[in-house]
Design a protein around this motif. Structure first.
Motif, PDB file in Angstrom:
ATOM      1  N   LEU A   1       0.829  -1.298   0.113  1.00  0.00           N
ATOM      2  CA  LEU A   1       0.047  -0.105  -0.034  1.00  0.00           C
ATOM      3  C   LEU A   1       1.041   1.271   0.062  1.00  0.00           C
ATOM      4  CD1 LEU A   1      -2.837  -1.045   2.541  1.00  0.00           C
ATOM      5  CD2 LEU A   1      -3.071  -0.506   0.072  1.00  0.00           C
ATOM      6  N   SER A   2       2.081   1.210   0.615  1.00  0.00           N
ATOM      7  CA  SER A   2       3.077   2.367   0.545  1.00  0.00           C
ATOM      8  C   SER A   2       3.272   2.960  -0.735  1.00  0.00           C
ATOM      9  CB  SER A   2       4.361   2.061   1.288  1.00  0.00           C
ATOM     10  OG  SER A   2       5.025   0.928   0.503  1.00  0.00           O
ATOM     11  N   MET A   3       3.270   4.164  -0.810  1.00  0.00           N
ATOM     12  CA  MET A   3       3.183   5.169  -2.018  1.00  0.00           C
ATOM     13  C   MET A   3       4.621   4.512  -2.998  1.00  0.00           C
ATOM     14  SD  MET A   3       0.603   6.591  -2.616  1.00  0.00           S
ATOM     15  CE  MET A   3       0.993   7.478  -3.802  1.00  0.00           C
ATOM     16  N   ASN A   4       5.596   4.523  -2.289  1.00  0.00           N
ATOM     17  CA  ASN A   4       6.916   4.161  -2.994  1.00  0.00           C
ATOM     18  C   ASN A   4       6.979   2.673  -2.804  1.00  0.00           C
ATOM     19  OD1 ASN A   4       8.050   6.490  -4.474  1.00  0.00           O
ATOM     20  ND2 ASN A   4       8.773   7.303  -2.611  1.00  0.00           N
ATOM     21  N   ALA A   5       6.605   2.001  -3.696  1.00  0.00           N
ATOM     22  CA  ALA A   5       6.667   0.501  -3.523  1.00  0.00           C
ATOM     23  C   ALA A   5       8.475   0.287  -3.954  1.00  0.00           C
ATOM     24  CB  ALA A   5       5.853  -0.248  -4.725  1.00  0.00           C
TER      25      ALA A   5
ATOM     26  N   ALA B   1      11.387  -7.307 -11.911  1.00  0.00           N
ATOM     27  CA  ALA B   1      10.989  -8.055 -13.244  1.00  0.00           C
ATOM     28  C   ALA B   1       9.642  -7.139 -13.677  1.00  0.00           C
ATOM     29  CB  ALA B   1      10.302  -9.422 -13.043  1.00  0.00           C
ATOM     30  N   ILE B   2       9.439  -7.451 -15.110  1.00  0.00           N
ATOM     31  CA  ILE B   2       8.131  -6.781 -15.654  1.00  0.00           C
ATOM     32  C   ILE B   2       7.121  -8.056 -16.041  1.00  0.00           C
ATOM     33  CG2 ILE B   2       9.413  -6.732 -17.975  1.00  0.00           C
ATOM     34  CD1 ILE B   2       7.780  -4.131 -18.452  1.00  0.00           C
ATOM     35  N   LYS B   3       6.051  -7.832 -15.700  1.00  0.00           N
ATOM     36  CA  LYS B   3       5.099  -8.751 -15.817  1.00  0.00           C
ATOM     37  C   LYS B   3       4.137  -8.218 -17.173  1.00  0.00           C
ATOM     38  CE  LYS B   3       4.212 -11.156 -11.753  1.00  0.00           C
ATOM     39  NZ  LYS B   3       3.332 -11.196 -10.500  1.00  0.00           N
TER      40      LYS B   3
ATOM     41  N   THR C   1     -10.382  -2.267 -21.332  1.00  0.00           N
ATOM     42  CA  THR C   1      -9.577  -1.036 -20.953  1.00  0.00           C
ATOM     43  C   THR C   1      -9.853  -0.269 -20.027  1.00  0.00           C
ATOM     44  OG1 THR C   1      -8.882  -0.779 -23.419  1.00  0.00           O
ATOM     45  CG2 THR C   1      -8.744   1.097 -22.173  1.00  0.00           C
ATOM     46  N   PRO C   2     -11.122   0.264 -19.561  1.00  0.00           N
ATOM     47  CA  PRO C   2     -11.596   1.029 -18.556  1.00  0.00           C
ATOM     48  C   PRO C   2     -10.828   0.495 -17.245  1.00  0.00           C
ATOM     49  CG  PRO C   2     -13.335   0.785 -19.825  1.00  0.00           C
ATOM     50  CD  PRO C   2     -12.382  -0.133 -20.369  1.00  0.00           C
ATOM     51  N   ALA C   3     -11.072  -0.831 -17.042  1.00  0.00           N
ATOM     52  CA  ALA C   3     -10.563  -1.418 -15.631  1.00  0.00           C
ATOM     53  C   ALA C   3      -9.144  -1.324 -15.629  1.00  0.00           C
ATOM     54  CB  ALA C   3     -11.098  -2.596 -15.522  1.00  0.00           C
ATOM     55  N   ALA C   4      -8.573  -1.466 -16.593  1.00  0.00           N
ATOM     56  CA  ALA C   4      -7.025  -1.479 -16.610  1.00  0.00           C
ATOM     57  C   ALA C   4      -6.464  -0.053 -16.309  1.00  0.00           C
ATOM     58  CB  ALA C   4      -6.352  -1.858 -18.127  1.00  0.00           C
ATOM     59  N   ILE C   5      -7.429   0.942 -17.000  1.00  0.00           N
ATOM     60  CA  ILE C   5      -6.900   2.443 -16.850  1.00  0.00           C
ATOM     61  C   ILE C   5      -6.865   2.619 -15.380  1.00  0.00           C
ATOM     62  CG2 ILE C   5      -7.159   4.685 -17.400  1.00  0.00           C
ATOM     63  CD1 ILE C   5      -7.849   3.840 -20.286  1.00  0.00           C
ATOM     64  N   ALA C   6      -8.177   2.410 -14.962  1.00  0.00           N
ATOM     65  CA  ALA C   6      -8.561   2.627 -13.360  1.00  0.00           C
ATOM     66  C   ALA C   6      -7.470   2.046 -12.449  1.00  0.00           C
ATOM     67  CB  ALA C   6     -10.001   2.276 -13.151  1.00  0.00           C
ATOM     68  N   ASN C   7      -7.007   0.752 -12.854  1.00  0.00           N
ATOM     69  CA  ASN C   7      -5.937   0.295 -12.021  1.00  0.00           C
ATOM     70  C   ASN C   7      -4.402   0.912 -12.525  1.00  0.00           C
ATOM     71  OD1 ASN C   7      -5.578  -1.749 -10.147  1.00  0.00           O
ATOM     72  ND2 ASN C   7      -4.498  -3.015 -11.835  1.00  0.00           N
ATOM     73  N   LYS C   8      -4.427   1.860 -13.376  1.00  0.00           N
ATOM     74  CA  LYS C   8      -2.966   2.488 -13.483  1.00  0.00           C
ATOM     75  C   LYS C   8      -2.267   1.442 -14.246  1.00  0.00           C
ATOM     76  CE  LYS C   8      -3.103   6.299 -10.340  1.00  0.00           C
ATOM     77  NZ  LYS C   8      -4.080   6.713 -11.112  1.00  0.00           N
ATOM     78  N   THR C   9      -2.848   0.315 -15.041  1.00  0.00           N
ATOM     79  CA  THR C   9      -2.022  -0.424 -15.709  1.00  0.00           C
ATOM     80  C   THR C   9      -1.749  -0.016 -17.211  1.00  0.00           C
ATOM     81  OG1 THR C   9      -2.808  -2.176 -14.289  1.00  0.00           O
ATOM     82  CG2 THR C   9      -1.693  -2.878 -16.416  1.00  0.00           C
ATOM     83  N   ILE C  10      -0.870  -0.161 -17.878  1.00  0.00           N
ATOM     84  CA  ILE C  10      -0.562   0.255 -19.360  1.00  0.00           C
ATOM     85  C   ILE C  10      -1.330  -0.820 -20.184  1.00  0.00           C
ATOM     86  CG2 ILE C  10       0.992   0.808 -20.905  1.00  0.00           C
ATOM     87  CD1 ILE C  10       2.876   1.996 -18.576  1.00  0.00           C
TER      88      ILE C  10
ATOM     89  N   ILE D   1      14.118   4.130 -19.010  1.00  0.00           N
ATOM     90  CA  ILE D   1      14.162   4.455 -17.489  1.00  0.00           C
ATOM     91  C   ILE D   1      14.725   3.613 -16.477  1.00  0.00           C
ATOM     92  CG2 ILE D   1      11.726   5.602 -17.903  1.00  0.00           C
ATOM     93  CD1 ILE D   1      10.494   3.070 -16.920  1.00  0.00           C
ATOM     94  N   GLY D   2      15.780   2.748 -17.032  1.00  0.00           N
ATOM     95  CA  GLY D   2      16.775   2.191 -16.093  1.00  0.00           C
ATOM     96  C   GLY D   2      16.007   1.127 -15.567  1.00  0.00           C
ATOM     97  N   GLY D   3      14.823   0.685 -16.138  1.00  0.00           N
ATOM     98  CA  GLY D   3      13.982  -0.529 -15.386  1.00  0.00           C
ATOM     99  C   GLY D   3      13.097  -0.039 -14.352  1.00  0.00           C
ATOM    100  N   LYS D   4      13.083   1.314 -14.035  1.00  0.00           N
ATOM    101  CA  LYS D   4      12.000   1.686 -13.136  1.00  0.00           C
ATOM    102  C   LYS D   4      10.643   1.967 -13.330  1.00  0.00           C
ATOM    103  CE  LYS D   4      15.608   4.017  -9.888  1.00  0.00           C
ATOM    104  NZ  LYS D   4      16.569   3.186 -10.670  1.00  0.00           N
ATOM    105  N   ILE D   5      10.054   0.447 -13.623  1.00  0.00           N
ATOM    106  CA  ILE D   5       8.569   0.715 -14.345  1.00  0.00           C
ATOM    107  C   ILE D   5       7.736   1.025 -13.184  1.00  0.00           C
ATOM    108  CG2 ILE D   5       9.210  -0.954 -16.305  1.00  0.00           C
ATOM    109  CD1 ILE D   5       7.804  -3.092 -14.479  1.00  0.00           C
ATOM    110  N   GLU D   6       8.107   0.946 -11.779  1.00  0.00           N
ATOM    111  CA  GLU D   6       7.064   1.228 -10.829  1.00  0.00           C
ATOM    112  C   GLU D   6       6.594   2.710 -10.751  1.00  0.00           C
ATOM    113  OE1 GLU D   6      10.040   0.105 -10.494  1.00  0.00           O
ATOM    114  OE2 GLU D   6      10.917   1.528  -9.197  1.00  0.00           O
ATOM    115  N   ASP D   7       7.410   3.613 -11.533  1.00  0.00           N
ATOM    116  CA  ASP D   7       7.272   4.952 -11.920  1.00  0.00           C
ATOM    117  C   ASP D   7       6.361   5.175 -13.077  1.00  0.00           C
ATOM    118  OD1 ASP D   7       9.173   8.391 -11.859  1.00  0.00           O
ATOM    119  OD2 ASP D   7       7.234   7.706 -12.104  1.00  0.00           O
ATOM    120  N   ARG D   8       5.183   4.967 -12.924  1.00  0.00           N
ATOM    121  CA  ARG D   8       4.248   4.823 -14.127  1.00  0.00           C
ATOM    122  C   ARG D   8       4.353   6.121 -14.982  1.00  0.00           C
ATOM    123  NH1 ARG D   8       4.031  -0.129 -13.780  1.00  0.00           N
ATOM    124  NH2 ARG D   8       2.057  -1.243 -13.030  1.00  0.00           N
ATOM    125  N   ASP D   9       4.320   7.270 -14.325  1.00  0.00           N
ATOM    126  CA  ASP D   9       4.416   8.552 -15.066  1.00  0.00           C
ATOM    127  C   ASP D   9       5.853   8.501 -16.006  1.00  0.00           C
ATOM    128  OD1 ASP D   9       3.146  10.517 -12.853  1.00  0.00           O
ATOM    129  OD2 ASP D   9       2.020   9.434 -14.270  1.00  0.00           O
TER     130      ASP D   9
END
Lengths: 304, 391, 326
Positions: B17-21, B26-28, B109-118, B316-324
């Protein structure tokens, strides 16, 4: 305009005969054994697949045809002996469920064996083109399909009305217990009828194979068409199947060609196109509903 | 023992839950596509291509080990929604890709976007997502649905055909194809036919074509319908000089079944297997070696999806957790060498790319090749950009 | 020893409690995705049970039942798209649409028998399917999105999954109770009698067609509400929901679970959807398994899985119970 009319009339007729060819196997099984055979479309598909396979290996459509019929008959025979013959005495619900299960199985089976892409099946080289029928060039193979449909109709009619086998078949259809009492081996009669029905379905699949995509699920649309034809015409009679095929063939062709034109003459163009197109897809279903409402057992049922 | 487990699950929940996971190790990739049923051929193509791309990339995207989780959408938006939910919530994928069909894409798509998944569409490109429903989380690496039809229209216009017929199935996607075609083919059509979905027999339509004396036909008949029409058309004795034009992705598949019958037929699309660039050469060679068949347009899009992700993750050097940052990297597509050549995104995250004309050609070895013959629309973007609010 | 009726009631109470606790269990185990799976199972349990009413109890092989399911879903989605924000209104609308269309279809179809009945229900289902495929303003083949779930009121947020789960659970319970009351009532008994021997029932003065049509309408109402719930769950509806293949799937569920048995719909939906969930992850040819299982069930235990219990009991019973004559 005259040539178009001529060609469309021929097309309507041709489609009717094609429908009869598709429905023939179904009406036989339905009428004689009172068996709702949803697997009819799957056997059609298996016939087309075998034809494509054998034709592909041998390079000849006709060898494909000759090999596909017995191969599919074997499949039908196995299915009948292993599964279906236990179910004849049960009610329609069971038939529907069992044969629906077969649809699922066959659709995946052909994908496993032959892959997900449609199989190539070419027209026989001599009949790949068109011949001139007066002012209209017409596909030669379509004429062959029409011929086969007519021949099948004649054959069925002769078989049922003129032969001993046909007599047994009608006896079996009308009164099973009596037929058994009279010494007819009903169990093997049913197997024979079902296998023959399979051959007819396969024949339709082989003949149509060069004109349609030979792919998994190709039997589903054909199944619905066959049922519509048989039900409109009346279950169990060859005449009924012919009548049903004629009605559906003509209505469908008219629906696609004349209806849009007629509607745009009477209604504003935007409404005409949407209404016309909507009606086009629903046409044969509407006809069936109307016919059944008026004649709940179809037009010429066998056991009235 | 029990309290330990409880503590463990509590702490991991808190951590998640913490903001900075924690940084991703790995990338799924959630690969949702049509793998069963009659409409599965494109899905299987894409799945094959994506798997191969991952293999060639050493099982990594941009340096991160990549896990591809495949789910079958069964060509049903309802089943797809559950499958997508599984990928998003249970498997917690970072990217959702592989969807072939528009109705499935619109459902998930709507559910994925709401989940912040690309969502990286490797095929479907409905107008709504290109326009008013555009989202930063959505990217299309393939095309907008209208593109091949627009190209078809432009091709016919450029070639100066006077009596043109249009055939498309009678449902909204078919009508959209007609609209796209007419957007570029500005002349009046000699004939418009809308057969019903799943139609078996085209004799009546062919008769109409004959009577209308057309010199060119544009048709959109997806799947089995197209094969039915092609087979019957060829047997009908229509003038062989009539030009036929249809879509590249269908041509790629039909070549394998009815190649003879579409020999010489023009088709439009953004890619061709004979395109001359290093990325494409690698793609075609590897695909043919692995699967024994020439890749299709569908496969090219899935391959590109993998390589695009590879470039973005590396940037981005593998830092995919930074979605933006991840989104910005995908948008920039720096270092991404598409099999189509140069690649860039428009502001609605759909590609700006050229549409080409290709011709089905029989090769000396008896197989068919869809040969590139010319550019129809250069650096083309879709008609729905203006409805998208993104910058 | 508990009576059969209270045995059955006990089973149901345990099941209800288990389902009610499930969301907490799932979240605690970190598997909250499965809450959505169970919601879907419950929704399909409702529509499968509604088909069970006409198929199992009524003996009518309707191959167009998915149409009422889809109509309910579309009614709900279209209402929300046009601004309806009250879930009670939406549910009522879906129920009414489902009920009236089922009444119409039932009225027309019950003029026929046997295979004709099967075909006419299929045809009418397809008519509805093509209607929605063609309707551009509501998405056509691409489907229609439900932007938000209509509000529940009472200060509860229906967008929350746990609230929605509770809503669906309560609906499932209510529908099951409705079905139970109905099949044990005079109406239900008469309906089954009509299934067993229609001419006899007609001869003793029952208006057999009326019973059938009413059963159809009730099933339509149930299916319509279930459709609205699925539309709310997925926030999406597409014409596929009305296709005859979906009707076929519903029939498989009823057959698997047990036609004419009270929990047939529930059991069948659960088994089928769980099979689908598990098998499809491993095997893209899983339809073959479903077909094979269906075939097996049809051949071995025509009363479905619910009937298996009875089958075993019968086989285990000693001959003395049967009282054979020599």
């Amino acid at each position: 305009m005259g040539t178009l009319l001529l060609e469309q009339t021929l097309n309507g007729l041709q489609f009717s005969v094609t429908l009869f060819l598709i429905a023939a196997g179904l009406t036989l099984v339905f009428g004689v054994m009172n068996f709702v055979n949803l697997a009819h479309g799957s056997l059609f598909m298996v016939g087309a697949y075998f034809a494509a396979w054998f034709a592909g290996m041998s390079g000849s459509f006709w060898i494909g045809l000759l090999c596909a019929l017995p191969a599919t008959a074997l499949v039908g025979l196995v299915v009948e002996v292993l599964v279906l013959r236990r179910l004849y005495a049960k009610d329609h619900m069971v038939h529907v469920l069992a044969t629906f299960a077969l649809i699922l199985i066959f659709n995946d089976l052909v994908r496993i064996v032959w892959g997900p892409l449609p199989l190539p099946l070419d027209l026989p080289s001599g009949l790949a083109g068109a011949i001139q029928l007066g002012p209209v060039p017409y596909s030669s193979f379509r004429l062959v399909i029409m011929l086969s449909g007519v021949l099948v109709g004649l054959l069925l009619w002769l078989l049922v009305t003129r032969t001993r086998m046909g007599m047994w078949v009608r006896a079996g259809a009308n009164n099973r217990e009596m037929a058994i009492a009279m010494g007819v081996n009903v169990k093997w009669l049913y197997t024979a009828v079902f296998t023959f029905g399979t051959v007819l379905s396969a024949l339709a699949g082989v003949m149509l194979g060069p004109f349609v995509a030979v792919e998994s699920g190709m039997g589903d649309g054909v199944l619905i068409l066959a049922f519509v034809v048989v039900v409109i015409g009346g279950i169990g009679s060859v005449l009924g199947a012919a009548a049903g095929a004629l009605i559906v063939g003509v209505v469908d062709t008219l629906g696609r060609t004349a209806l849009p034109a007629l509607l745009s003459a009477a209604l504003p163009p935007t409404i005409a196109t949407s209404l016309g197109s909507a009606l086009g897809s629903m046409m044969i279903y509407l006809v069936m509903v109307v016919v059944l409402f008026w004649r709940p057992s179809g037009l010429f049922p066998a056991n009235s | 023992m029990k309290t330990n487990k409880l503590l463990l699950s509590l702490t991991s929940t808190l951590a998640a839950l913490s903001m900075n996971a924690m940084a991703a190790d790995a990338i799924k990739i959630g690969f949702l596509t049509t793998l069963s049923g009659p409409a599965s051929a494109p899905g299987i193509d894409q799945s094959d291509a994506f798997k191969l791309a991952l293999k060639v990339l050493g099982g990594k995207l941009g340096g991160l080990p990549a896990e591809m989780i495949s789910v079958d959408d069964q060509f049903s938006p309802d089943a797809a929604k559950q499958g997508a939910d599984r990928l998003l919530r249970r498997d917690k994928v970072d990217v959702l890709t592989g969807v072939i069909y528009s109705n499935v894409l619109l459902a998930v798509t709507p559910a994925a976007i709401a989940n912040k998944t690309i969502v990286l569409s490797s095929n479907a490109g409905p107008a709504s997502i290109a326009g008013k429903d555009c989202s930063p989380y959505f990217f299309s690496v393939s095309w907008q649905n209208d593109a091949p039809h627009e190209a078809g229209g432009k091709y016919m216009l450029d070639k100066g055909y006077k009596r043109v017929a249009l055939i498309a199935p009678n449902y909204p996607a078919g009508k959209d194809a007609a609209t796209g075609f007419k957007r570029f083919y500005k002349n009046e059509l000699a004939l418009e036919i809308y057969p019903k979905l799943g139609q078996l027999d085209f004799a009546a339509e062919i008769a109409q074509l004959r009577a209308a004396n057309v010199d060119a036909i544009y048709y959109f008949l997806p799947g089995g319908m197209g094969v039915n029409f092609t087979k019957q058309y060829s047997a009908s004795g229509l003038d062989p000089n009539i030009v036929r034009v249809f879509q590249g992705y269908d041509a790629d598949q039909q070549m394998l079944t009815v190649g003879d019958l579409i020999n010489g037929v023009v088709n439009t699309g953004q890619w061709s297997s004979d395109m001359d660039n290093a990325a494409n050469k690698l793609f075609v060679t590897e695909f043919t070696k692995a699967y024994g068949r020439v890749p299709s347009t569908y496969a090219s899009q899935a391959w590109d999806a993998a390589y695009l992700l590879d470039a973005a993750v590396r940037n981005i050097g593998g830092k995919i957790e930074d979605r933006d940052a991840f989104i910005a990297a995908i948008k920039e597509a720096k270092g991404f060498k598409s099999v189509r050549g140069d690649f860039r995104f428009a502001r609605n995250h759909f590609p700006i790319q050229s549409q080409y004309a290709r011709v089905v050609t029989k090769m000396p070895d008896g197989k068919y090749l869809n040969k590139l013959v010319g550019v129809v629309l250069k650096d083309h973007s879709d008609a729905y950009i203006d409805q998208c609010a993104m910058k | 020893m508990l009576t059969k009726k209270s045995q059955s009631a006990l089973v149901w109470i345990v099941l209800f409690v288990a389902l009610a606790c499930f969301p907490w269990l799932a979240t605690w185990a970190g598997q909250d995705f499965y809450i959505g799976v169970v919601i879907r199972i419950m929704i399909f349990a409702i529509v499968a049970s509604s088909l069970n009413l006409i198929l199992g109890y009524g003996g009518m092989v309707s191959f167009g039942h998915a149409a009422f399911f889809g109509l309910g879903a579309y009614a709900a989605s279209i209402a929300v798209v046009h601004g309806a924000n009250n879930v009670w209104l939406v549910w009522t609308l879906a129920a009414v649409v489902g009920g009236i269309s089922a009444l119409a279809v039932g009225f027309v179809a019950t003029r026929t028998r046997g295979a004709y009945f099967i075909m006419i229900t299929l045809a009418m289902g397809q008519l509805f399917y093509f209607l929605f495929v063609g309707l551009r303003q509501y998405g056509g083949d691409d489907g229609l999105r439900m932007p938000t779930r209509p509000a529940l009121g009472f200060g509860l947020d229906i967008a929350s999954e746990s609230v929605f789960y509770a809503v669906v659970l309560i609906w499932t319970l209510l529908m099951h109770l409705l079905l139970a009351r109905l099949v044990r009532s005079r109406f239900g008994l008469a309906l089954e009698a009509v299934r067993e021997n229609e001419s006899r029932m007609g001869a003793i003065g029952y208006s057999t067609r009326q019973y059938r049509v009413i059963a159809f309408a009730v099933a339509g109402v149930m299916a319509g509400v279930a459709g609205a719930l699925l539309a709310m769950h997925n926030q999406f509806v597409s014409p596929k929901m009305l296709h005859w293949s979906q009707s076929g799937t519903l029939m498989i569920m009823v057959a698997l679970g047990g036609m004419g048995r009270l929990h047939g719909g529930f059991l069948g939906a659960a088994v089928f959807l769980l099979l689908e969930e598990v098998l499809s992850s491993y095997f893209s040819y899983w339809h073959i398994f479903v077909g094979a299982i269906l075939l097996l069930v049809v051949m071995v235990s025509p009363d479905g899985l619910a009937g298996l219990g009875r089958l075993f009991k019968r086989k285990a019973a000693t001959p003395v119970d049967e009282g054979h004559a020599p």
